[in-house]
Design an enzyme around this catalytic site. Sequence first.
Site, PDB file in Angstrom:
ATOM      1  N   ARG A 260      30.662  52.481  37.533  1.00  0.00           N
ATOM      2  CA  ARG A 260      31.081  52.900  38.869  1.00  0.00           C
ATOM      3  C   ARG A 260      32.468  52.338  39.171  1.00  0.00           C
ATOM      4  O   ARG A 260      32.740  51.162  38.909  1.00  0.00           O
ATOM      5  CB  ARG A 260      30.086  52.421  39.924  1.00  0.00           C
ATOM      6  N   ARG A 275      28.618  43.201  42.216  1.00  0.00           N
ATOM      7  CA  ARG A 275      29.230  44.527  42.322  1.00  0.00           C
ATOM      8  C   ARG A 275      30.233  44.701  41.188  1.00  0.00           C
ATOM      9  O   ARG A 275      31.388  44.309  41.292  1.00  0.00           O
ATOM     10  CB  ARG A 275      29.902  44.688  43.684  1.00  0.00           C
ATOM     11  N   GLU A 347      20.588  43.371  48.397  1.00  0.00           N
ATOM     12  CA  GLU A 347      19.892  44.580  47.907  1.00  0.00           C
ATOM     13  C   GLU A 347      19.811  44.548  46.384  1.00  0.00           C
ATOM     14  O   GLU A 347      20.809  44.331  45.697  1.00  0.00           O
ATOM     15  CB  GLU A 347      20.636  45.829  48.374  1.00  0.00           C
ATOM     16  N   SER A 350      17.036  50.335  45.550  1.00  0.00           N
ATOM     17  CA  SER A 350      16.878  51.370  46.571  1.00  0.00           C
ATOM     18  C   SER A 350      15.887  52.389  46.042  1.00  0.00           C
ATOM     19  O   SER A 350      16.059  52.901  44.930  1.00  0.00           O
ATOM     20  CB  SER A 350      18.210  52.059  46.876  1.00  0.00           C
ATOM     21  N   ARG A 389      21.805  41.953  38.880  1.00  0.00           N
ATOM     22  CA  ARG A 389      21.450  41.342  40.161  1.00  0.00           C
ATOM     23  C   ARG A 389      20.171  40.507  40.028  1.00  0.00           C
ATOM     24  O   ARG A 389      20.008  39.503  40.716  1.00  0.00           O
ATOM     25  CB  ARG A 389      21.287  42.419  41.228  1.00  0.00           C
TER      26      ARG A 389
END
Length: 424
Positions: A260, A275, A347, A350, A389
């Site tokens: 990403r 990130r 987070e 999701s 994460r």
Amino acid sequence: MIPIDVIRNRREFVETSLKNRGKSVDIDLLLGLDEKRRGLLQEIEQKKAEKNRLSKQIGQGKREGKDVSALLAGMEGEDGRMKEIEGELREVEADLGGRLLMIPNLPHPSVPVGKNDEGNVETERVGTPRTFAFAPLPHWDIGTKLDILDFERAVKITGARFTVYKGAGAKLERALINFMLDTHTANGYTEILPPFIARRESLIGTGNLPKFEEDLFKLQGLDWYLIPTAEVPLTNLHADEILREDELPKKYVAYTPCFRSEAGSYGKDVRGIIRQHQFNKVEIVKLAHPDRSYQELEELTRDARRILDLLGLPYRVMALCTGDMGFSSAKTYDLEVWMPGQGRYMEISSCSNYEDFQARRAKIRFKSSSTGKNALVHTLNGSGLAAGRTVAALLENYQQEDGSVRIPEALVSYMGQDRISPKE
């Protein structure tokens, strides 16, 4: 994708739903294009009828030996006008279709209304954050001290937002991936190892394109992209297919690296491995019957939660509000793990139900036994979990005062050790 007939027939509902998402769409323009499209289609049908009429007259005239030159000229004129209308129709449909692809999904009625993440609702909290006898460190300090995460060499190799995992760090990430895959396959998911590159049509199918082109890494000279998540190849396994109803739900799990650009996220989570431009993730995806998709969402979320439960990590479940949901989602739960070194929840997964939003774009259908007709499946996906994460969460939650990190029991057999200790 929201079908134009829903916008046409339920305009007020669509406008309210989009307003709740904080989105403004020119409905009048869409309906104007739709009206023009339908007018052109009607004109084409009229021209076809006229051509059929002339064709019959020409045939009859020839059988009777009459002069049909005027009729042939009329037929030629109709052919020319037909081509013009068809060309105009293609332009209108392309314009309308392109605009529809940019409209987000409509939220389920149970989704809380809110403008941003402050409107998210905590539905459950699991586990008690550990009380430390010392000041807990963030994972980037732990990883550096243990010499298992090397940020400086990653910058040298590539640049910012990349990480080199070393020794027990690399082993820990690999152990987590295998542990997650084994847990999900034991729960009925079929493991897939898909391509890590996807064509444009696949990314359109999942809603990544055309809206989020800047978030993707594109291969130079090719209409191929590095995948941002395994959701893309897993969902598109059955693109343009008609499944049997008794095959549903289809349950898939895959490990993939994810790529990403993180456009627009500069300044957020710049330290550590939260990130990154490249990271590993285990993804779970379901293709479900529409009548059961919200039950499947609860079960999929439970499956993602099971990884956190087995690892003994404290977390909370958040129902995302209308203004914080992803583009394609109709309803999303975020799982947020406690990070003691940072004093916050983060987070880590999701879990979303997209209803038929992606299936309509990717043409994924099933044959309904009740109607005998083809219907769109509902697609769901969730992180099960993001490996990097999870590494960060383990380092922070299981750090010890002597600088070591304890390995949770569920992971010991995968690691072959119960602790990562500082080198002497």
